[in-house]
Design an enzyme around this catalytic site. Sequence first.
Site, PDB file in Angstrom:
ATOM      1  N   TYR A 106     -15.671   3.809   7.876  1.00 53.70           N
ATOM      2  CA  TYR A 106     -14.197   3.740   7.970  1.00 53.70           C
ATOM      3  C   TYR A 106     -13.462   4.275   9.369  1.00 53.70           C
ATOM      4  CZ  TYR A 106      -9.520   5.289   6.950  1.00 53.70           C
ATOM      5  OH  TYR A 106      -7.937   5.461   7.048  1.00 53.70           O
ATOM      6  N   GLY A 111       0.713  -1.342  -0.021  1.00 51.51           N
ATOM      7  CA  GLY A 111       0.008  -0.186   0.108  1.00 51.51           C
ATOM      8  C   GLY A 111       0.830   1.200  -0.133  1.00 51.51           C
ATOM      9  N   ALA A 165      -4.690  -1.973   6.400  1.00 51.30           N
ATOM     10  CA  ALA A 165      -6.061  -1.602   6.602  1.00 51.30           C
ATOM     11  C   ALA A 165      -6.987  -1.627   5.512  1.00 51.30           C
ATOM     12  CB  ALA A 165      -6.097  -0.058   7.164  1.00 51.30           C
TER      13      ALA A 165
HETATM   14  N1  LIG Z   1      -4.302   7.114   2.161  1.00 49.59           N
HETATM   15  C1  LIG Z   1      -4.677   7.944   3.105  1.00 49.59           C
HETATM   16  O1  LIG Z   1      -4.950   9.137   2.892  1.00 49.59           O
HETATM   17  C2  LIG Z   1      -4.874   7.663   4.649  1.00 49.59           C
HETATM   18  C3  LIG Z   1      -5.084   8.941   5.393  1.00 49.59           C
HETATM   19  C4  LIG Z   1      -5.259   8.875   6.980  1.00 49.59           C
HETATM   20  C5  LIG Z   1      -4.916   7.489   7.238  1.00 49.59           C
HETATM   21  N2  LIG Z   1      -4.458   6.347   6.518  1.00 49.59           N
HETATM   22  C6  LIG Z   1      -4.101   5.186   7.122  1.00 49.59           C
HETATM   23  O2  LIG Z   1      -2.694   4.974   6.810  1.00 49.59           O
HETATM   24  C7  LIG Z   1      -2.715   3.428   6.768  1.00 49.59           C
HETATM   25  C8  LIG Z   1      -2.207   3.064   5.336  1.00 49.59           C
HETATM   26  O3  LIG Z   1      -3.033   3.507   4.365  1.00 49.59           O
HETATM   27  P1  LIG Z   1      -2.707   3.551   2.795  1.00 49.59           P
HETATM   28  O4  LIG Z   1      -3.537   4.346   2.057  1.00 49.59           O
HETATM   29  O5  LIG Z   1      -1.367   3.243   2.479  1.00 49.59           O
HETATM   30  O6  LIG Z   1      -3.443   1.980   2.459  1.00 49.59           O
HETATM   31  P2  LIG Z   1      -3.658   1.169   1.057  1.00 49.59           P
HETATM   32  O7  LIG Z   1      -2.535   1.786  -0.035  1.00 49.59           O
HETATM   33  O8  LIG Z   1      -4.950   0.913   0.612  1.00 49.59           O
HETATM   34  O9  LIG Z   1      -2.703  -0.331   1.412  1.00 49.59           O
HETATM   35  C9  LIG Z   1      -3.786  -1.213   2.203  1.00 49.59           C
HETATM   36  C10 LIG Z   1      -2.628  -2.281   2.570  1.00 49.59           C
HETATM   37  O10 LIG Z   1      -3.486  -3.003   3.423  1.00 49.59           O
HETATM   38  C11 LIG Z   1      -3.254  -4.624   3.032  1.00 49.59           C
HETATM   39  N3  LIG Z   1      -4.271  -5.199   3.418  1.00 49.59           N
HETATM   40  C12 LIG Z   1      -5.502  -5.207   3.061  1.00 49.59           C
HETATM   41  N4  LIG Z   1      -6.151  -6.212   3.557  1.00 49.59           N
HETATM   42  C13 LIG Z   1      -5.191  -6.982   4.340  1.00 49.59           C
HETATM   43  C14 LIG Z   1      -5.467  -8.423   4.915  1.00 49.59           C
HETATM   44  N5  LIG Z   1      -6.733  -9.056   5.107  1.00 49.59           N
HETATM   45  N6  LIG Z   1      -4.108  -8.819   5.475  1.00 49.59           N
HETATM   46  C15 LIG Z   1      -3.264  -8.324   5.287  1.00 49.59           C
HETATM   47  N7  LIG Z   1      -2.750  -7.261   4.437  1.00 49.59           N
HETATM   48  C16 LIG Z   1      -4.090  -6.308   4.104  1.00 49.59           C
HETATM   49  C17 LIG Z   1      -3.376  -4.431   1.588  1.00 49.59           C
HETATM   50  O11 LIG Z   1      -2.553  -5.332   1.004  1.00 49.59           O
HETATM   51  P3  LIG Z   1      -2.775  -6.059  -0.617  1.00 49.59           P
HETATM   52  O12 LIG Z   1      -3.002  -4.693  -1.302  1.00 49.59           O
HETATM   53  O13 LIG Z   1      -1.607  -6.705  -0.846  1.00 49.59           O
HETATM   54  O14 LIG Z   1      -3.981  -6.769  -0.487  1.00 49.59           O
HETATM   55  C18 LIG Z   1      -2.186  -2.968   1.423  1.00 49.59           C
HETATM   56  O15 LIG Z   1      -0.721  -3.308   1.482  1.00 49.59           O
HETATM   57  C19 LIG Z   1      -4.066   2.736   7.364  1.00 49.59           C
HETATM   58  O16 LIG Z   1      -3.995   2.533   8.594  1.00 49.59           O
HETATM   59  C20 LIG Z   1      -4.848   4.135   6.929  1.00 49.59           C
HETATM   60  O17 LIG Z   1      -6.087   3.932   7.645  1.00 49.59           O
HETATM   61  C21 LIG Z   1      -4.349   6.707   5.268  1.00 49.59           C
END
Ligand SMILES: NC(=O)c1ccc[n+]([C@@H]2O[C@H](COP(=O)([O-])OP(=O)(O)OC[C@H]3O[C@@H](n4cnc5c(N)ncnc54)[C@H](OP(=O)(O)O)[C@@H]3O)[C@@H](O)[C@H]2O)c1
Length: 311
Positions: free
Chosen positions: A140, A10, A71
């Site tokens: 969420y 991610g 997540a």
């Molecule tokens: N993006 C934002 O703007 C944002 C803002 C605030 C907070 N956050 C927080 O930051 C963190 C990272 O967010 P992100 O945007 O980097 O997320 P992301 O790009 O959507 O990546 C999600 C990751 O979680 C993994 N995942 C999903 N289901 C899973 C499972 N059952 N077992 C193991 N791994 C699993 C996915 O793996 P696969 O793809 O290989 O399935 C992927 O590596 C999260 O906690 C999110 O709530 C994000």
Amino acid sequence: MKILVTGASGLLGANVALEAARAGHEVFGVSHSKTLRTDAFTALTADLLDETALRGLIQQVRPEWVIHCAALADLEACERDPELARRLNGEVPGILAETCRKGGARHKPPRLLHVSTDAVFDGVKGDYVETDEPNPQSVYAEAKLAGERAVAAVDPGALIARVNLFGFSPSGKRSLAEHFLYNLIAGNELKGFTNVYFCPLLVNDIAGIFFKMLAQELSGLYHVFSSECVSKYAFGVRIAERFGLDAGLIEPISVEEFGLAASRSPNLTMIVHKLSTALGEPLPALSPMIERFWGLYQRGYPQEVVGWLAG
Ligand SMILES: NC(=O)c1ccc[n+]([C@@H]2O[C@H](COP(=O)([O-])OP(=O)(O)OC[C@H]3O[C@@H](n4cnc5c(N)ncnc54)[C@H](OP(=O)(O)O)[C@@H]3O)[C@@H](O)[C@H]2O)c1
């Protein structure tokens, strides 16, 4: 340090894993549905919803630090599948914290840094500090708040980092900055919310901040955000300006006009005083981070990260 990073396919996890490896740590990056092809760190796959697999992962790797980035982080996907959101974002963090706290019989328990979000707030007041009462407005956000509480209940010594972020992702389209950048490069018209404020950090900078927080053995809840907050529209304009692209392609609109399924908290301006005091340094402002984002682009960094999922 030996570091286990979940969510390594991610946006956040990929960059944290890469930065950790570049800083000389021994890194194990865990993905789920995607297979990572990289020499930068040891790539593993596991379904964290499977408790046995989760516990086996910690026992197999025996990390000193666990950075939990995995997540269901897509707000609309959470509205479509609230049960998955509740399990992955709300329950898994507590199970992971419990597993880390117990450690192995003969091993020091790993320190957990659990990643959460500014979206736990309703965005009415703004300028949120860690002691402000959350009021989640979406599936969420509700699940992420449950995840924070589960971690804190199991292990008050765990670190919980509320973040917002931008950067280059393995999918090439996960972050708002990529959305603005690639659409502007293609000459597409797009929309920017004028009434949604946030304080995002570049994911590469977040990685370094996480390592400092862990090295200083901080514990509890911290706001990990830029010291500068902007509207999403203004953020797009700043990206356009740094890359020499046409900011006129971004139409300023209000979030209500757009009609999203998941409700967005409008004023997510955040106070980072607790963390800047603990670290003894200010959190980065937006301009130097957009400069670094531009520098990464110039060096071909996006292609490197996207290449992990190719083939
Ligand atoms: N993006 C934002 O703007 C944002 C803002 C605030 C907070 N956050 C927080 O930051 C963190 C990272 O967010 P992100 O945007 O980097 O997320 P992301 O790009 O959507 O990546 C999600 C990751 O979680 C993994 N995942 C999903 N289901 C899973 C499972 N059952 N077992 C193991 N791994 C699993 C996915 O793996 P696969 O793809 O290989 O399935 C992927 O590596 C999260 O906690 C999110 O709530 C994000």
